[in-house]
Design an enzyme around this catalytic site. Structure first.
Site, short mmCIF file in Angstrom:
data_model
loop_
_atom_site.label_atom_id
_atom_site.label_comp_id
_atom_site.label_asym_id
_atom_site.label_seq_id
_atom_site.Cartn_x
_atom_site.Cartn_y
_atom_site.Cartn_z
N ASP A 263 21.03 83.79 -8.41
CA ASP A 263 21.35 84.88 -9.31
C ASP A 263 21.76 86.05 -8.42
O ASP A 263 21.41 86.11 -7.24
CB ASP A 263 20.18 85.25 -10.21
C1 BGC Z 1 22.14 88.10 -14.31
C2 BGC Z 1 22.90 86.79 -14.42
C3 BGC Z 1 24.37 87.04 -14.27
C4 BGC Z 1 24.63 87.74 -12.95
C5 BGC Z 1 26.08 88.05 -12.68
C6 BGC Z 1 22.53 88.88 -13.07
O1 BGC Z 1 21.98 90.15 -13.09
O2 BGC Z 1 20.75 87.84 -14.31
O3 BGC Z 1 22.61 86.15 -15.62
O4 BGC Z 1 25.08 85.84 -14.38
O5 BGC Z 1 23.92 88.97 -12.94
O6 BGC Z 1 26.54 89.03 -13.53
#
Ligand code: BGC
Length: 740
Positions: A263
């Site tokens: 993530d």
């Molecule tokens: C989120 C993810 C997301 C990623 C990219 C993170 O803060 O938890 O679900 O895909 O950001 O935007």
């Protein structure tokens, strides 16, 4: 003759020469694994290091020298996120990235129709292709454990079986386009507050029975090409480089052959990332979670630090090659797949898909006096009240925020169907409307006081035939939004006072709740009808008007339990949220004390009375379920048991009922829930039509996760199959016995 022979020989020589020139990794007739091996052999250390970490906010480099294109990811999961600047979260301001917003995943789950999930994945995949995206960061299948979780709207509810059945076709539909799914957030990311610091303490049984099945199904049945590690910790180790989660369970037990993507900012340590199964690092900034001026991609944990450690002899290239192999496999499945199409953006078929999915996912929770549907032909005077009737909901909520080509508001949707529609604001929620530079362009400013807003709405309510209130939550911080949880279970912005006042002025109140979560509804008895309207996306207004007017007969069912109060939720009743900070205030231990008794499993155990049960949802027609019967009364070996019953549409309208089968293990060596969903089917019937539904029960459906042996076990003895139309509406019980 001589000439022709000469020509054939020349052509043959030419073909062989071409073949000889074409490296194996470019030969599409060869198996992917052979192409992967060949490409890997040709890559330098720098090239290998480069492909396992980001080069921009959402992309990682390919291998230019070998003609392997850059790899582009994007959120996910409800539409394709607008492009952002290379190194900033701010939108890039393109004019070709306005998309269709599909209904949020809670709404998809509420369709209880895997065909809708397939359609969703296929449509989204086409949008992604057009936008040049190779991986969609989604779908999310974290289990609904608390209604406070700010991100429940992005997930598929509280039940592992339902989420499993819905995630598989979503992944398949998306990947049919040559666009990878990245199923998230693996795992145990069940609330947002302190998501980087939470260390989840959970029993093996709850882990395997509740929190992992949807991920497992996505991997083993859906064949997902990507998995995103979650921010939180498990067994004191971040999930993006967690040895148990990634090496042991995901890659070992489930045989996952895709990539583990961190993530964004979820990677914290080079050594753990190297050894514990992370394959692609994104969003790290300069040092872990600290926002630097730029992302300084060379400073990523899997960048220069890793390369230096290899050079210094700390690691061989064994782990690196393993990661790169997975990345190359991903390339051959996506960017190097010359047969994938070009996709479409905002095609009519995508709007139609969004509307259809929404029409099947909207849930009719209550309908006293059969107040709904409201026929437009009688030309009723409608009063629409509430900020959520006009507020655009596709902007906000965190990373799932979109820039849409169009979003029909509920008010506009109704105005297109009915001739007399008046509107009153009723309450002021959040007047803002922007996310990473995308603005709704709506002016929601208001000068009246809260009392005046209520008084104005009540005055008009007295004159109306029907009052349709659009309330609920929105995509602002501390509501249905990433990054934080809700601070309480009630409806915000004084909506309770508004609804009570309206209910005193007009008996025909229809409350439409726009949210991804349930909320306390203390005035429930004084409103005639309640509709769960979710966050529907581009076609919100049209889909809601379809249901309100009866053009669509609702068939959605709740994918979660709707508790009366927060204390009815096992995690809250047991004081198991948000956890306890350690002395150093760096980690907060969140012990899932309720174990497997999440959602309706907890309702039965703690004997609480939800406002609406898991699986509940009404229709404008009526159904009769016949008595369920098994084809035998024992189940042995690997032979499954079949349970059949008839479903009849006994009303006047065509409609669909979701028949649900729950199992109960009558006597077991461990405590088992009173009911566990193990099969369901959505049945579409014309008035008077009848159909038989047959469910299959196998050993796996009877099994629990035996912690002492670390495996699934089905214990011989008595079982009951409970068949009905919700977890609380059981019409047949069938007893049978499992023989060794
Ligand atoms: C989120 C993810 C997301 C990623 C990219 C993170 O803060 O938890 O679900 O895909 O950001 O935007």
């Amino acid at each position: 003759m001589m000439k022709r022979t000469l020509l054939t020989v020349l052509v043959l020589i030419g073909t062989v020469a071409c073949r000889a020139q074409q490296p194996a990794y470019l030969d599409e007739t060869l198996p992917i694994e052979q192409r992967v091996d060949d490409a890997l052999r040709r890559m330098t250390l720098d090239e290998k290091i480069a492909v396992i970490h980001a080069q921009s906010k959402f992309s990682s480099p390919g291998v230019k020298r070998l003609g392997l294109p850059d790899f582009w990811t994007d959120d996910g999961p409800h539409g394709v996120r607008p492009d952002v600047l290379w190194d900033e979260w701010e939108q890039a301001g393109q004019t070709n990235d306005s998309c269709v917003a599909f209904p949020a995943l809670t709404c998809l789950a509420a369709t209880w129709n895997p065909q809708m999930a397939l359609l969703y994945g296929q449509s989204l995949g086409e949008e992604a292709l057009y936008r040049g995206k190779d991986m969609i960061l989604g779908p999310g299948v974290n289990i609904f454990r608390t209604p406070l979780n700010g991100r429940n709207f992005e997930y598929m509810g509280e039940d592992p079986y339902l989420a499993s059945r819905m995630v598989v076709p979503y992944v398949q539909g998306l990947q049919q386009n040559g666009v990878a799914a990245c199923v998230k957030h693996y795992a145990l990311n069940n609330d947002e507050e302190y998501r980087h610091q939470v260390n989840v303490v959970v029993s093996d049984r709850a882990l395997h029975e509740i929190y992992l099945p949807a991920f497992k199904a996505a991997v083993t049945e859906g064949k997902a090409w990507g998995i995103m590690g979650a921010y939180n910790l498990y067994k004191d180790q971040h999930n993006c480089h967690n040895a148990v989660m990634l090496n042991q369970i995901l890659k070992g037990d489930w045989g996952f052959d895709g990539v583990v993507v961190s993530d964004w900012g979820g990677c914290h340590d080079t050594d753990e990332a190297v050894r514990n199964g992370l394959d692609m690092e994104f969003g790290t900034w300069t040092d872990g979670l600290t926002m630097g001026a730029t992302n300084a991609y060379d400073n990523y944990y899997l960048a220069a630090a890793y390369k230096q450690a290899i050079k210094a002899g700390k690691y061989t290239t064994r782990e690196l090659d393993e990661k790169v192999r997975r990345v190359l496999r991903l390339f051959f499945r996506t960017t190097m797949n010359r047969h994938r199409g070009y996709g479409f953006l905002c095609s009519e078929s995508h709007y139609a898909a969004a509307r259809k999915i929404a029409g099947e996912g909207i849930v009719l929770l209550k309908n006293d006096r059969q107040l709904l549907p409201i026929s437009p032909t009688a030309q009723p005077r409608l009063l629409v009240v509430g900020e959520n009737a006009v507020k655009m909901m596709t902007v906000g909520g965190g990373s799932s925020s979109l820039k849409v080509q169009r979003e029909i508001s509920p008010l506009d949707g109704l105005r297109a169907v009915y001739s007399h529609v008046d509107y009153e604001r009723g309450y002021v929620g959040d007047t803002g409307g922007q996310y990473n530079g995308v603005t709704t362009g709506q002016d929601l400013s208001e000068t009246r006081t809260a009392q005046q807003l209520i008084a104005d709405a009540v005055a008009k309510a007295r004159e109306a035939d029907y009052v349709i209130v659009f309330g609920g939550l929105n995509k602002s911080d501390h509501q249905d939004c990433e990054g934080h949880d809700r601070t309480d279970y009630g409806l915000p912005y004084g909506q309770d006072q508004l609804i009570e006042a309206l209910a005193a002025a007009n008996k025909n109140i229809i409350y439409v709740n726009i949210s991804g979560n349930p909320a306390a509804l203390p005035w429930l008895k004084s409103v005639a009808a309640v509709v769960q309207g979710w966050f529907i996306g581009s076609e919100a207004g049209e889909a809601l008007a379809d249901v309100i007017s009866g053009a669509v007969n609702p068939s959605g069912k709740l994918p979660f339990t709707w508790p009366a109060e927060l204390n009815d939720v096992p995690a809250h009743r047991l004081g198991a949220y948000p956890g306890t900070w350690r002395a150093d205030h760096k980690v907060i231990d969140e012990e899932y004390k309720e174990g497997i008794f999440v959602g309706y499993r907890g309702v039965e155990k703690y004997k609480t009375r939800p406002l609406f049960a898991f699986g509940h949802g009404l229709s404008y027609t009526t159904f009769r379920l016949g008595k369920a019967q098994a084809d035998k009364n024992t189940i042995s070996g690997d032979e499954p048991l079949h349970i059949t019953l008839s479903v009849t549409n006994t009303g006047q309208k065509a409609g669909a009922e979701v028949v649900q089968l729950y199992l109960h293990d009558v006597k077991a060596s461990v405590e088992r829930p009173a009911k566990e969903l193990k099969a369901f089917e959505k049945v579409y019937l014309q008035p008077g039509e009848s159909r038989d539904v047959t469910f299959t029960i196998d050993r796996q459906s009877l099994s629990f996760y035996d912690e002492t042996r670390g495996q699934w076990t089905a214990e011989p003895g008595a079982f009951e199959a409970l068949v009905g139309t919700s977890s609380a509406q059981i019409s047949s019980k069938v007893k049978f016995t499992l023989i060794k």
